[in-house]
Design a protein around this motif. Sequence first.
Motif, PDB file in Angstrom:
ATOM      1  N   LEU A 140       0.794  -1.228   0.000  1.00 32.86           N
ATOM      2  CA  LEU A 140       0.000   0.000   0.000  1.00 32.86           C
ATOM      3  C   LEU A 140       0.829   1.283   0.000  1.00 32.86           C
ATOM      4  CD1 LEU A 140      -2.753  -0.993   2.602  1.00 32.86           C
ATOM      5  CD2 LEU A 140      -3.123  -0.531   0.165  1.00 32.86           C
ATOM      6  N   GLY A 141       2.021   1.236   0.584  1.00 34.64           N
ATOM      7  CA  GLY A 141       2.752   2.471   0.834  1.00 34.64           C
ATOM      8  C   GLY A 141       3.815   2.845  -0.172  1.00 34.64           C
ATOM      9  N   ARG A 142       4.022   2.033  -1.195  1.00 29.26           N
ATOM     10  CA  ARG A 142       5.101   2.325  -2.134  1.00 29.26           C
ATOM     11  C   ARG A 142       4.767   3.526  -3.015  1.00 29.26           C
ATOM     12  NH1 ARG A 142       6.565  -2.820  -4.391  1.00 29.26           N
ATOM     13  NH2 ARG A 142       8.132  -1.591  -5.506  1.00 29.26           N
ATOM     14  N   ALA A 143       5.796   4.219  -3.455  1.00 29.92           N
ATOM     15  CA  ALA A 143       5.601   5.436  -4.252  1.00 29.92           C
ATOM     16  C   ALA A 143       4.954   5.140  -5.588  1.00 29.92           C
ATOM     17  CB  ALA A 143       6.942   6.140  -4.458  1.00 29.92           C
ATOM     18  N   THR A 144       5.375   4.051  -6.249  1.00 30.55           N
ATOM     19  CA  THR A 144       4.818   3.682  -7.546  1.00 30.55           C
ATOM     20  C   THR A 144       4.459   2.204  -7.538  1.00 30.55           C
ATOM     21  OG1 THR A 144       7.024   3.195  -8.433  1.00 30.55           O
ATOM     22  CG2 THR A 144       6.158   5.422  -8.783  1.00 30.55           C
ATOM     23  N   GLY A 145       3.409   1.862  -8.279  1.00 24.20           N
ATOM     24  CA  GLY A 145       3.018   0.468  -8.399  1.00 24.20           C
ATOM     25  C   GLY A 145       2.325  -0.095  -7.180  1.00 24.20           C
ATOM     26  N   SER A 146       1.741   0.762  -6.354  1.00 23.00           N
ATOM     27  CA  SER A 146       1.077   0.289  -5.141  1.00 23.00           C
ATOM     28  C   SER A 146      -0.326  -0.227  -5.458  1.00 23.00           C
ATOM     29  CB  SER A 146       0.970   1.419  -4.116  1.00 23.00           C
ATOM     30  OG  SER A 146      -0.113   2.273  -4.428  1.00 23.00           O
ATOM     31  N   THR A 147      -0.955  -0.814  -4.443  1.00 21.70           N
ATOM     32  CA  THR A 147      -2.345  -1.262  -4.573  1.00 21.70           C
ATOM     33  C   THR A 147      -3.321  -0.249  -3.991  1.00 21.70           C
ATOM     34  OG1 THR A 147      -2.204  -2.485  -2.479  1.00 21.70           O
ATOM     35  CG2 THR A 147      -1.661  -3.693  -4.511  1.00 21.70           C
ATOM     36  N   ARG A 148      -2.847   0.963  -3.700  1.00 23.99           N
ATOM     37  CA  ARG A 148      -3.732   2.004  -3.168  1.00 23.99           C
ATOM     38  C   ARG A 148      -4.800   2.395  -4.181  1.00 23.99           C
ATOM     39  NH1 ARG A 148       1.134   4.379  -2.236  1.00 23.99           N
ATOM     40  NH2 ARG A 148       0.753   5.713  -4.035  1.00 23.99           N
ATOM     41  N   THR A 149      -5.984   2.751  -3.666  1.00 24.65           N
ATOM     42  CA  THR A 149      -7.002   3.368  -4.502  1.00 24.65           C
ATOM     43  C   THR A 149      -6.708   4.870  -4.591  1.00 24.65           C
ATOM     44  OG1 THR A 149      -8.473   3.903  -2.659  1.00 24.65           O
ATOM     45  CG2 THR A 149      -8.692   1.701  -3.665  1.00 24.65           C
ATOM     46  N   PRO A 150      -7.315   5.584  -5.546  1.00 23.64           N
ATOM     47  CA  PRO A 150      -7.138   7.037  -5.593  1.00 23.64           C
ATOM     48  C   PRO A 150      -7.542   7.722  -4.289  1.00 23.64           C
ATOM     49  CG  PRO A 150      -8.040   6.264  -7.666  1.00 23.64           C
ATOM     50  CD  PRO A 150      -8.046   5.081  -6.736  1.00 23.64           C
ATOM     51  N   ASN A 151      -8.609   7.242  -3.649  1.00 24.83           N
ATOM     52  CA  ASN A 151      -9.037   7.837  -2.391  1.00 24.83           C
ATOM     53  C   ASN A 151      -8.003   7.599  -1.293  1.00 24.83           C
ATOM     54  OD1 ASN A 151     -11.068   9.174  -0.670  1.00 24.83           O
ATOM     55  ND2 ASN A 151     -11.225   7.166   0.313  1.00 24.83           N
ATOM     56  N   GLN A 152      -7.400   6.436  -1.267  1.00 29.84           N
ATOM     57  CA  GLN A 152      -6.372   6.153  -0.273  1.00 29.84           C
ATOM     58  C   GLN A 152      -5.135   7.020  -0.479  1.00 29.84           C
ATOM     59  OE1 GLN A 152      -6.108   1.920  -0.960  1.00 29.84           O
ATOM     60  NE2 GLN A 152      -7.452   1.423   0.763  1.00 29.84           N
ATOM     61  N   THR A 153      -4.800   7.276  -1.730  1.00 30.59           N
ATOM     62  CA  THR A 153      -3.688   8.186  -2.016  1.00 30.59           C
ATOM     63  C   THR A 153      -4.024   9.597  -1.549  1.00 30.59           C
ATOM     64  OG1 THR A 153      -2.983   6.879  -3.925  1.00 30.59           O
ATOM     65  CG2 THR A 153      -2.242   9.169  -3.845  1.00 30.59           C
ATOM     66  N   SER A 154      -5.260  10.023  -1.784  1.00 31.13           N
ATOM     67  CA  SER A 154      -5.705  11.341  -1.334  1.00 31.13           C
ATOM     68  C   SER A 154      -5.624  11.458   0.179  1.00 31.13           C
ATOM     69  CB  SER A 154      -7.134  11.598  -1.812  1.00 31.13           C
ATOM     70  OG  SER A 154      -7.591  12.864  -1.392  1.00 31.13           O
ATOM     71  N   ILE A 155      -6.042  10.411   0.881  1.00 31.57           N
ATOM     72  CA  ILE A 155      -5.967  10.400   2.343  1.00 31.57           C
ATOM     73  C   ILE A 155      -4.519  10.544   2.802  1.00 31.57           C
ATOM     74  CG2 ILE A 155      -6.232   8.916   4.373  1.00 31.57           C
ATOM     75  CD1 ILE A 155      -8.798   7.831   3.049  1.00 31.57           C
ATOM     76  N   ALA A 156      -3.628   9.765   2.192  1.00 32.18           N
ATOM     77  CA  ALA A 156      -2.214   9.819   2.570  1.00 32.18           C
ATOM     78  C   ALA A 156      -1.639  11.219   2.380  1.00 32.18           C
ATOM     79  CB  ALA A 156      -1.415   8.810   1.753  1.00 32.18           C
ATOM     80  N   LEU A 157      -1.950  11.829   1.245  1.00 37.46           N
ATOM     81  CA  LEU A 157      -1.389  13.153   0.931  1.00 37.46           C
ATOM     82  C   LEU A 157      -2.042  14.260   1.759  1.00 37.46           C
ATOM     83  CD1 LEU A 157      -1.027  12.823  -2.947  1.00 37.46           C
ATOM     84  CD2 LEU A 157       0.740  12.537  -1.183  1.00 37.46           C
ATOM     85  N   PHE A 158      -3.324  14.130   2.045  1.00 40.86           N
ATOM     86  CA  PHE A 158      -4.009  15.130   2.867  1.00 40.86           C
ATOM     87  C   PHE A 158      -3.352  15.260   4.240  1.00 40.86           C
ATOM     88  CE2 PHE A 158      -7.205  15.990   6.176  1.00 40.86           C
ATOM     89  CZ  PHE A 158      -7.633  17.247   5.787  1.00 40.86           C
ATOM     90  N   TRP A 159      -3.025  14.124   4.864  1.00 39.06           N
ATOM     91  CA  TRP A 159      -2.486  14.155   6.217  1.00 39.06           C
ATOM     92  C   TRP A 159      -0.979  14.379   6.263  1.00 39.06           C
ATOM     93  CZ3 TRP A 159      -5.532  15.295   9.971  1.00 39.06           C
ATOM     94  CH2 TRP A 159      -6.879  14.918   9.927  1.00 39.06           C
ATOM     95  N   THR A 160      -0.389  14.814   5.131  1.00 37.69           N
ATOM     96  CA  THR A 160       1.017  15.222   5.162  1.00 37.69           C
ATOM     97  C   THR A 160       1.180  16.674   5.579  1.00 37.69           C
ATOM     98  OG1 THR A 160       1.022  15.841   2.812  1.00 37.69           O
ATOM     99  CG2 THR A 160       1.692  13.572   3.366  1.00 37.69           C
ATOM    100  N   ASP A 161       0.077  17.411   5.657  1.00 34.25           N
ATOM    101  CA  ASP A 161       0.176  18.796   6.118  1.00 34.25           C
ATOM    102  C   ASP A 161       0.709  18.804   7.554  1.00 34.25           C
ATOM    103  OD1 ASP A 161       0.018  21.516   6.012  1.00 34.25           O
ATOM    104  OD2 ASP A 161      -2.149  21.620   5.741  1.00 34.25           O
ATOM    105  N   HIS A 162       1.291  19.925   7.948  1.00 31.23           N
ATOM    106  CA  HIS A 162       1.816  20.055   9.307  1.00 31.23           C
ATOM    107  C   HIS A 162       0.692  19.761  10.294  1.00 31.23           C
ATOM    108  CE1 HIS A 162       3.416  21.859  12.961  1.00 31.23           C
ATOM    109  NE2 HIS A 162       4.610  21.852  12.381  1.00 31.23           N
ATOM    110  N   ALA A 163       0.886  18.749  11.146  1.00 33.55           N
ATOM    111  CA  ALA A 163      -0.212  18.263  11.984  1.00 33.55           C
ATOM    112  C   ALA A 163      -0.767  19.337  12.911  1.00 33.55           C
ATOM    113  CB  ALA A 163       0.262  17.056  12.793  1.00 33.55           C
TER     114      ALA A 163
END
Length: 242
Positions: free
Chosen positions: A47-70
């Motif tokens: 799930l966590g690899r930069a390329t070729g992962s099994t993430r869905t687009p929504n899961q990628t969005s979730i991952a990137l959303f929570w990269t903001d300064h907590a």
Amino acid sequence: MTGGNSFRWVGQVDPFLVNSAAQFATAGPKVLSSEEYAEEFKQVKKLGRATGSTRTPNQTSIALFWTDHAVAMWTRIFRQISMAQDLSTAENARFFASLYLTGADAVITCFEDKETKHFWRPETAIQEAENDRNPATHADPAWTSLVANPPYPDHPSGHNCLSGSFVRTLQQFFGTNVMSFSATHSMNGITRSFTRFGQAISEIRRARVFGGLHFWSADAQGARLGRRVANWRQAHYFQPDA
């Protein structure tokens, strides 16, 4: 089993509320040779690899959303909730003091635990899996995480320690888990909305796996550490006058 920890000093700060930085130490990561570790390894590897992962687009969005300064992200949420609930000056004082002092102690406790456990992050673990003595894991020297790794150990997850303390404090302050709020990432513009406080911490636990930053145990135990610090504060500090 990780690189240098340039934030080691955080765990050496005297806590504001709890008795010591080691008061709520976690159980620690899974044993490297165990089946449980292999399952977490395979999960984040897929799930966590930069390329070729099994993430869905929504899961990628979730991952990137929570990269903001907590802290910055949560501060925007706190202000939004404070205004929506029309808190008085006295209520706001208790609201923000409860949140930030609980959050501070959760982070101090978290970084004390990180240094004690000193566990490698998925990126290192996957690239060097031939050294873990677990026949169920397989190395991929080219594996990289979706989100860049910060310079401190995996366990427990700092974001989950902090956010777990914030979410529990919000639930305690308002006496409910039901509250609508939204937030927008300050750089990538992703917006997410929630109808319950608990939805946020559930999403953050998964986000750090989707981003390739943490093993699941680091996320789950980090969130639990944050809750325990909040429960301690609730029992000892910042209760409203009768």
